[in-house]
Write a protein that holds these residues in place. Structure first.
Motif, PDB file in Angstrom:
ATOM      1  N   ASP A 184       0.830  -1.192   0.000  1.00 56.15           N
ATOM      2  CA  ASP A 184       0.000   0.000   0.000  1.00 56.15           C
ATOM      3  C   ASP A 184       0.859   1.233   0.000  1.00 56.15           C
ATOM      4  O   ASP A 184       1.836   1.280   0.676  1.00 56.15           O
ATOM      5  CB  ASP A 184      -0.908   0.144   1.207  1.00 56.15           C
ATOM      6  N   ARG A 185       0.340   2.209  -0.717  1.00 49.06           N
ATOM      7  CA  ARG A 185       1.057   3.463  -0.793  1.00 49.06           C
ATOM      8  C   ARG A 185       0.013   4.530  -0.989  1.00 49.06           C
ATOM      9  O   ARG A 185      -0.948   4.325  -1.708  1.00 49.06           O
ATOM     10  CB  ARG A 185       2.018   3.413  -1.972  1.00 49.06           C
ATOM     11  N   GLU A 186       0.196   5.644  -0.305  1.00 51.29           N
ATOM     12  CA  GLU A 186      -0.749   6.718  -0.483  1.00 51.29           C
ATOM     13  C   GLU A 186      -0.576   7.291  -1.881  1.00 51.29           C
ATOM     14  O   GLU A 186       0.487   7.755  -2.238  1.00 51.29           O
ATOM     15  CB  GLU A 186      -0.511   7.802   0.561  1.00 51.29           C
ATOM     16  N   SER A 187      -1.649   7.222  -2.657  1.00 52.23           N
ATOM     17  CA  SER A 187      -1.580   7.713  -4.028  1.00 52.23           C
ATOM     18  C   SER A 187      -2.956   8.202  -4.438  1.00 52.23           C
ATOM     19  O   SER A 187      -3.962   7.579  -4.125  1.00 52.23           O
ATOM     20  CB  SER A 187      -1.121   6.591  -4.967  1.00 52.23           C
ATOM     21  N   LEU A 188      -2.968   9.317  -5.132  1.00 55.32           N
ATOM     22  CA  LEU A 188      -4.225   9.832  -5.666  1.00 55.32           C
ATOM     23  C   LEU A 188      -4.308   9.586  -7.171  1.00 55.32           C
ATOM     24  O   LEU A 188      -5.075  10.235  -7.867  1.00 55.32           O
ATOM     25  CB  LEU A 188      -4.332  11.329  -5.358  1.00 55.32           C
ATOM     26  N   GLY A 189      -3.499   8.632  -7.659  1.00 55.96           N
ATOM     27  CA  GLY A 189      -3.473   8.344  -9.085  1.00 55.96           C
ATOM     28  C   GLY A 189      -4.826   7.973  -9.651  1.00 55.96           C
ATOM     29  O   GLY A 189      -5.182   8.373 -10.770  1.00 55.96           O
ATOM     30  N   GLU A 190      -5.621   7.227  -8.873  1.00 56.84           N
ATOM     31  CA  GLU A 190      -6.942   6.812  -9.358  1.00 56.84           C
ATOM     32  C   GLU A 190      -7.921   7.986  -9.424  1.00 56.84           C
ATOM     33  O   GLU A 190      -8.959   7.905 -10.083  1.00 56.84           O
ATOM     34  CB  GLU A 190      -7.516   5.671  -8.512  1.00 56.84           C
ATOM     35  N   VAL A 191      -7.604   9.089  -8.757  1.00 57.27           N
ATOM     36  CA  VAL A 191      -8.398  10.315  -8.860  1.00 57.27           C
ATOM     37  C   VAL A 191      -7.868  11.192  -9.987  1.00 57.27           C
ATOM     38  O   VAL A 191      -8.628  11.738 -10.793  1.00 57.27           O
ATOM     39  CB  VAL A 191      -8.371  11.096  -7.519  1.00 57.27           C
ATOM     40  N   TYR A 192      -6.542  11.300 -10.061  1.00 54.70           N
ATOM     41  CA  TYR A 192      -5.925  12.176 -11.059  1.00 54.70           C
ATOM     42  C   TYR A 192      -6.172  11.718 -12.493  1.00 54.70           C
ATOM     43  O   TYR A 192      -6.366  12.544 -13.384  1.00 54.70           O
ATOM     44  CB  TYR A 192      -4.406  12.276 -10.827  1.00 54.70           C
ATOM     45  N   PHE A 193      -6.139  10.407 -12.738  1.00 56.14           N
ATOM     46  CA  PHE A 193      -6.257   9.957 -14.123  1.00 56.14           C
ATOM     47  C   PHE A 193      -7.635  10.260 -14.727  1.00 56.14           C
ATOM     48  O   PHE A 193      -7.714  10.824 -15.821  1.00 56.14           O
ATOM     49  CB  PHE A 193      -5.909   8.477 -14.267  1.00 56.14           C
ATOM     50  N   PRO A 194      -8.759   9.933 -14.039  1.00 57.68           N
ATOM     51  CA  PRO A 194     -10.061  10.331 -14.608  1.00 57.68           C
ATOM     52  C   PRO A 194     -10.199  11.839 -14.781  1.00 57.68           C
ATOM     53  O   PRO A 194     -10.809  12.312 -15.739  1.00 57.68           O
ATOM     54  CB  PRO A 194     -11.093   9.805 -13.592  1.00 57.68           C
ATOM     55  N   LEU A 195      -9.589  12.583 -13.855  1.00 61.58           N
ATOM     56  CA  LEU A 195      -9.601  14.042 -13.976  1.00 61.58           C
ATOM     57  C   LEU A 195      -8.852  14.469 -15.238  1.00 61.58           C
ATOM     58  O   LEU A 195      -9.308  15.344 -15.989  1.00 61.58           O
ATOM     59  CB  LEU A 195      -8.969  14.662 -12.728  1.00 61.58           C
ATOM     60  N   ALA A 196      -7.703  13.833 -15.493  1.00 57.79           N
ATOM     61  CA  ALA A 196      -6.931  14.143 -16.702  1.00 57.79           C
ATOM     62  C   ALA A 196      -7.722  13.807 -17.956  1.00 57.79           C
ATOM     63  O   ALA A 196      -7.721  14.569 -18.928  1.00 57.79           O
ATOM     64  CB  ALA A 196      -5.607  13.376 -16.694  1.00 57.79           C
ATOM     65  N   VAL A 197      -8.430  12.669 -17.951  1.00 59.57           N
ATOM     66  CA  VAL A 197      -9.244  12.274 -19.112  1.00 59.57           C
ATOM     67  C   VAL A 197     -10.338  13.308 -19.356  1.00 59.57           C
ATOM     68  O   VAL A 197     -10.583  13.720 -20.503  1.00 59.57           O
ATOM     69  CB  VAL A 197      -9.854  10.867 -18.902  1.00 59.57           C
ATOM     70  N   PHE A 198     -10.982  13.759 -18.284  1.00 60.44           N
ATOM     71  CA  PHE A 198     -12.047  14.757 -18.419  1.00 60.44           C
ATOM     72  C   PHE A 198     -11.506  16.076 -18.967  1.00 60.44           C
ATOM     73  O   PHE A 198     -12.073  16.659 -19.892  1.00 60.44           O
ATOM     74  CB  PHE A 198     -12.732  14.991 -17.062  1.00 60.44           C
ATOM     75  N   ILE A 199     -10.385  16.536 -18.405  1.00 63.32           N
ATOM     76  CA  ILE A 199      -9.803  17.804 -18.862  1.00 63.32           C
ATOM     77  C   ILE A 199      -9.369  17.685 -20.324  1.00 63.32           C
ATOM     78  O   ILE A 199      -9.610  18.588 -21.134  1.00 63.32           O
ATOM     79  CB  ILE A 199      -8.618  18.227 -17.965  1.00 63.32           C
ATOM     80  N   LEU A 200      -8.736  16.569 -20.658  1.00 61.96           N
ATOM     81  CA  LEU A 200      -8.311  16.366 -22.047  1.00 61.96           C
ATOM     82  C   LEU A 200      -9.488  16.371 -22.997  1.00 61.96           C
ATOM     83  O   LEU A 200      -9.426  16.936 -24.084  1.00 61.96           O
ATOM     84  CB  LEU A 200      -7.550  15.039 -22.186  1.00 61.96           C
ATOM     85  N   PHE A 201     -10.585  15.707 -22.600  1.00 59.53           N
ATOM     86  CA  PHE A 201     -11.766  15.688 -23.461  1.00 59.53           C
ATOM     87  C   PHE A 201     -12.323  17.093 -23.640  1.00 59.53           C
ATOM     88  O   PHE A 201     -12.718  17.489 -24.740  1.00 59.53           O
ATOM     89  CB  PHE A 201     -12.844  14.766 -22.890  1.00 59.53           C
TER      90      PHE A 201
END
Length: 199
Positions: free
Chosen positions: A2-19
């Motif tokens: 386990d590692r503290e990571s917000l990657g699963e939040v950042y990636f959908p956000l990146a997809v939305f911004i890119l779209f």
């Protein structure tokens, strides 16, 4: 693992911004997503199995092998769609792919807490927009300057003991330090934050 990571939040956000900003340029949108999805996945998988030369970014372990895999994959996922799906001339596609791959590999290497999931696709899209309108000669000059800066940084890091990039596994407290080749005392479990996504 386990590692503290917000990657699963950042990636959908990146997809939305890119779209939102890139739907008018589908090739650039696709390239930006592929750079994160394909290059990051391969870097994680192959970096874990090949890692011999490691470095730390804050408390997260990375490997030079993983970064090299990311660099090569990023080059290919930028170049191939541009060659096949855009009207950009071939030489420009190759130079753009090399320049973007070098830059986003740097962002991915220093991104912590999953922030690379946001930085890499957005940086890729931004660079595609900025570089695509330039002449081949200008892109080549930018790439040459980038390679000179990179070579100078590597030379300085090898010749000096910088506070953030040290030779060996010594006790640097800076956010970026190099760990000796092979197994060290920082193997899985010994380093806080080592685990999922480390490569």
């Amino acid at each position: 693992m386990d590692r503290e990571s917000l990657g699963e939040v950042y990636f959908p956000l990146a997809v939305f911004i890119l779209f939102a900003i890139g739907r008018e340029r589908p090739i650039f949108y696709l390239v930006a997503l592929l750079t994160m999805v394909v290059a990051d996945a391969l870097a994680a998988v192959l970096g874990q199995s090949l890692r011999k030369h490691q470095y730390l970014v804050t408390t997260q372990r990375r490997s030079l092998e993983g970064s090299a895999v990311f660099l090569l994959t990023a080059f290919l996922v930028v170049e191939i769609p541009l060659l096949l799906g855009s009207s950009i001339e071939r030489a420009a596609c190759v130079l753009m792919a090399a320049q973007i791959a070098l830059l986003v590999t740097s962002f991915e290497a220093i991104g912590t807490g999953g922030s690379d999931n946001l930085l890499v696709p957005l940086a890729t899209y931004y660079l595609l927009v900025k570089i695509s309108g330039k002449a081949v000669e200008n892109i080549a000059l930018q790439l040459a300057a980038q390679l000179v800066i990179l070579a100078a940084m590597v030379l300085i890091a090898r010749r000096t003991q910088l506070p953030y990039l040290q030779r060996g596994g010594g006790g640097s407290s800076g956010p970026l330090r190099r760990v000796q080749s092979g197994r060290t005392g920082l193997d899985r479990g010994a380093c806080p934050g080592a685990g999922r996504g480390d490569r």
